[in-house]
Design a protein around this motif. Sequence first.
Motif, PDB file in Angstrom:
ATOM      1  N   ASP A 222      36.255   6.641  -0.066  1.00 16.89           N
ATOM      2  CA  ASP A 222      37.224   7.603  -0.606  1.00 16.89           C
ATOM      3  C   ASP A 222      36.590   8.510  -1.664  1.00 16.89           C
ATOM      4  OD1 ASP A 222      36.962   5.492  -2.390  1.00 16.89           O
ATOM      5  OD2 ASP A 222      39.026   5.618  -3.092  1.00 16.89           O
ATOM      6  N   VAL A 223      35.575   7.995  -2.359  1.00 18.08           N
ATOM      7  CA  VAL A 223      34.854   8.834  -3.322  1.00 18.08           C
ATOM      8  C   VAL A 223      33.937   9.800  -2.594  1.00 18.08           C
ATOM      9  CG1 VAL A 223      33.178   8.839  -5.212  1.00 18.08           C
ATOM     10  CG2 VAL A 223      35.006   7.129  -5.174  1.00 18.08           C
ATOM     11  N   LEU A 224      33.238   9.315  -1.578  1.00 20.09           N
ATOM     12  CA  LEU A 224      32.340  10.179  -0.813  1.00 20.09           C
ATOM     13  C   LEU A 224      33.102  11.316  -0.141  1.00 20.09           C
ATOM     14  CD1 LEU A 224      29.993   7.528   0.852  1.00 20.09           C
ATOM     15  CD2 LEU A 224      29.462   9.049  -1.051  1.00 20.09           C
ATOM     16  N   SER A 225      34.349  11.057   0.242  1.00 18.69           N
ATOM     17  CA  SER A 225      35.135  12.079   0.935  1.00 18.69           C
ATOM     18  C   SER A 225      35.500  13.244   0.020  1.00 18.69           C
ATOM     19  CB  SER A 225      36.412  11.471   1.523  1.00 18.69           C
ATOM     20  OG  SER A 225      37.283  11.031   0.488  1.00 18.69           O
ATOM     21  N   THR A 226      35.335  13.059  -1.292  1.00 23.85           N
ATOM     22  CA  THR A 226      35.646  14.146  -2.220  1.00 23.85           C
ATOM     23  C   THR A 226      34.508  15.167  -2.311  1.00 23.85           C
ATOM     24  OG1 THR A 226      34.735  13.003  -4.169  1.00 23.85           O
ATOM     25  CG2 THR A 226      37.040  12.556  -3.597  1.00 23.85           C
ATOM     26  N   LEU A 227      33.344  14.842  -1.754  1.00 22.64           N
ATOM     27  CA  LEU A 227      32.223  15.781  -1.778  1.00 22.64           C
ATOM     28  C   LEU A 227      32.478  16.930  -0.806  1.00 22.64           C
ATOM     29  CD1 LEU A 227      29.161  13.345  -1.774  1.00 22.64           C
ATOM     30  CD2 LEU A 227      30.204  14.477  -3.739  1.00 22.64           C
ATOM     31  N   THR A 228      32.046  18.101  -1.174  1.00 24.28           N
ATOM     32  CA  THR A 228      32.164  19.251  -0.282  1.00 24.28           C
ATOM     33  C   THR A 228      31.106  19.153   0.814  1.00 24.28           C
ATOM     34  OG1 THR A 228      30.588  20.622  -1.502  1.00 24.28           O
ATOM     35  CG2 THR A 228      32.898  20.642  -2.247  1.00 24.28           C
ATOM     36  N   PRO A 229      31.266  19.872   1.921  1.00 28.36           N
ATOM     37  CA  PRO A 229      30.227  19.881   2.963  1.00 28.36           C
ATOM     38  C   PRO A 229      28.862  20.300   2.410  1.00 28.36           C
ATOM     39  CG  PRO A 229      32.242  20.849   3.810  1.00 28.36           C
ATOM     40  CD  PRO A 229      32.471  20.634   2.340  1.00 28.36           C
ATOM     41  N   GLU A 230      28.847  21.239   1.492  1.00 30.00           N
ATOM     42  CA  GLU A 230      27.585  21.677   0.903  1.00 30.00           C
ATOM     43  C   GLU A 230      26.932  20.550   0.097  1.00 30.00           C
ATOM     44  OE1 GLU A 230      30.461  23.276   0.666  1.00 30.00           O
ATOM     45  OE2 GLU A 230      30.076  25.031   1.939  1.00 30.00           O
ATOM     46  N   GLU A 231      27.748  19.792  -0.636  1.00 31.37           N
ATOM     47  CA  GLU A 231      27.213  18.679  -1.416  1.00 31.37           C
ATOM     48  C   GLU A 231      26.681  17.582  -0.497  1.00 31.37           C
ATOM     49  OE1 GLU A 231      29.835  18.886  -5.533  1.00 31.37           O
ATOM     50  OE2 GLU A 231      30.693  17.920  -3.755  1.00 31.37           O
ATOM     51  N   ARG A 232      27.377  17.313   0.588  1.00 32.02           N
ATOM     52  CA  ARG A 232      26.897  16.290   1.527  1.00 32.02           C
ATOM     53  C   ARG A 232      25.572  16.700   2.154  1.00 32.02           C
ATOM     54  NH1 ARG A 232      32.683  15.481   4.543  1.00 32.02           N
ATOM     55  NH2 ARG A 232      33.802  14.592   2.761  1.00 32.02           N
ATOM     56  N   ALA A 233      25.421  17.993   2.426  1.00 32.15           N
ATOM     57  CA  ALA A 233      24.169  18.475   2.987  1.00 32.15           C
ATOM     58  C   ALA A 233      23.024  18.340   1.986  1.00 32.15           C
ATOM     59  CB  ALA A 233      24.317  19.935   3.420  1.00 32.15           C
ATOM     60  N   LEU A 234      23.353  18.399   0.701  1.00 23.30           N
ATOM     61  CA  LEU A 234      22.330  18.276  -0.337  1.00 23.30           C
ATOM     62  C   LEU A 234      21.884  16.828  -0.560  1.00 23.30           C
ATOM     63  CD1 LEU A 234      23.514  20.735  -3.146  1.00 23.30           C
ATOM     64  CD2 LEU A 234      21.403  20.878  -1.823  1.00 23.30           C
TER      65      LEU A 234
ATOM     66  N   VAL B 157       0.810  -1.221   0.000  1.00 20.40           N
ATOM     67  CA  VAL B 157       0.000   0.000   0.000  1.00 20.40           C
ATOM     68  C   VAL B 157       0.843   1.270   0.000  1.00 20.40           C
ATOM     69  CG1 VAL B 157      -1.993  -1.087   1.108  1.00 20.40           C
ATOM     70  CG2 VAL B 157      -0.191  -0.041   2.527  1.00 20.40           C
ATOM     71  N   ALA B 158       2.111   1.159   0.375  1.00 15.34           N
ATOM     72  CA  ALA B 158       2.957   2.347   0.480  1.00 15.34           C
ATOM     73  C   ALA B 158       4.410   1.940   0.267  1.00 15.34           C
ATOM     74  CB  ALA B 158       2.778   3.012   1.838  1.00 15.34           C
ATOM     75  N   MET B 159       5.258   2.964   0.135  1.00 12.10           N
ATOM     76  CA  MET B 159       6.689   2.761  -0.040  1.00 12.10           C
ATOM     77  C   MET B 159       7.443   3.705   0.893  1.00 12.10           C
ATOM     78  SD  MET B 159       7.414   0.555  -2.570  1.00 12.10           S
ATOM     79  CE  MET B 159       6.273  -0.414  -3.595  1.00 12.10           C
ATOM     80  N   SER B 160       8.507   3.201   1.495  1.00 11.06           N
ATOM     81  CA  SER B 160       9.452   4.093   2.154  1.00 11.06           C
ATOM     82  C   SER B 160      10.631   4.250   1.208  1.00 11.06           C
ATOM     83  CB  SER B 160       9.908   3.536   3.502  1.00 11.06           C
ATOM     84  OG  SER B 160      10.553   2.290   3.344  1.00 11.06           O
ATOM     85  N   ALA B 161      11.266   5.410   1.246  1.00  7.46           N
ATOM     86  CA  ALA B 161      12.290   5.721   0.255  1.00  7.46           C
ATOM     87  C   ALA B 161      13.651   5.923   0.901  1.00  7.46           C
ATOM     88  CB  ALA B 161      11.891   6.971  -0.525  1.00  7.46           C
ATOM     89  N   ALA B 162      14.677   5.588   0.146  1.00  6.26           N
ATOM     90  CA  ALA B 162      16.059   5.855   0.528  1.00  6.26           C
ATOM     91  C   ALA B 162      16.799   6.254  -0.739  1.00  6.26           C
ATOM     92  CB  ALA B 162      16.693   4.625   1.168  1.00  6.26           C
ATOM     93  N   VAL B 163      18.049   6.671  -0.587  1.00 10.55           N
ATOM     94  CA  VAL B 163      18.838   7.040  -1.756  1.00 10.55           C
ATOM     95  C   VAL B 163      20.085   6.165  -1.804  1.00 10.55           C
ATOM     96  CG1 VAL B 163      20.054   8.889  -0.519  1.00 10.55           C
ATOM     97  CG2 VAL B 163      19.920   8.955  -3.014  1.00 10.55           C
ATOM     98  N   ARG B 164      20.394   5.663  -2.980  1.00 12.15           N
ATOM     99  CA  ARG B 164      21.606   4.861  -3.197  1.00 12.15           C
ATOM    100  C   ARG B 164      22.655   5.758  -3.853  1.00 12.15           C
ATOM    101  NH1 ARG B 164      23.117  -0.860  -4.965  1.00 12.15           N
ATOM    102  NH2 ARG B 164      24.617  -0.611  -6.656  1.00 12.15           N
ATOM    103  N   ILE B 165      23.851   5.789  -3.262  1.00 11.06           N
ATOM    104  CA  ILE B 165      24.931   6.630  -3.766  1.00 11.06           C
ATOM    105  C   ILE B 165      25.895   5.737  -4.543  1.00 11.06           C
ATOM    106  CG2 ILE B 165      26.726   8.273  -3.137  1.00 11.06           C
ATOM    107  CD1 ILE B 165      25.252   8.644  -0.463  1.00 11.06           C
TER     108      ILE B 165
END
Length: 279
Positions: free
Chosen positions: A67-79, A49-57
């Motif tokens: 090591d790839v995630l660490s290249t994101l800026t703080p602003e990008e991580r907040a987004l 009847v419903a879905m819960s959502a997540a995001v796959r990086i």
Amino acid sequence: MSSREETFPIARAIAVDEIGLSFGILGAVRLKSVYQPIFARLGETLVPVAMSAAVRIESGGKPAPDDVLSTLTPEERALLPRIGRRLAVRNLAHIGCEEPDFDLILGLSGDAEALRAEADALLGEAASAGLGKGRICFDLSGLAEADAFGPLAAELERMGASYALDLETAGKLGGGSGVGTAPSVVRIPAAWTRRIVGEADLLRVLRLLVATLKGRGAAAQIEGLEDAAQLRAAIAAGADRMQGDFLAPPALAGTDFDDSPRALAKLIGGPANVVPLTA
């Protein structure tokens, strides 16, 4: 800051692939929508009847390493979570079944003022996607400021949306009853499910809790179901909604999804009306 100004960076970070699925682009990573179905009992079956959502990086088509995630800026991580929520709304129509018609639970966390603007933008996105506001339920369990809960919940109600709380937060906030509004869903997370199913006394308390929630107009959603014993316990307690890998694991938007009813007798290994209150 208006919703339009606040969401412009998000809109700029979203693209659409050749089959119509939206995905996010932040630096070297790609963001994709993942959904896990939530089931309700219909007679002797369970239906989604419903879905819960997540995001796959992802990076290079695979889960992004640290090591790839660490290249994101703080602003990008907040987004990241904000883009994930936008993608979840856009891609709900692309759940892989013939006629996807599911509600969507979206977790919101952070500053209440920013959340009001984001909720407004997400409901606008839902309208653009042909989804009624009543199909979006915001999970406010992660709200940073407890004293801001009442005004935010009331504002969501005014917007035409509903909200959910996890069991612990609902207890702290009195289920919302003290602010003139109440959650439409109270979630019992996986960690609580595992503990409850392991203790017969807690199973009895769970049945009373579910009855109390229903009396207040809230649906009890038991999560993290991993096997037939946990499903039997959820059914015995009278849970309105159930979720877990035992019923269906999370899957990327666009993945084939069987939305046909699941027979309870097959899932629990016996008649659906024989459900003991012991582990």
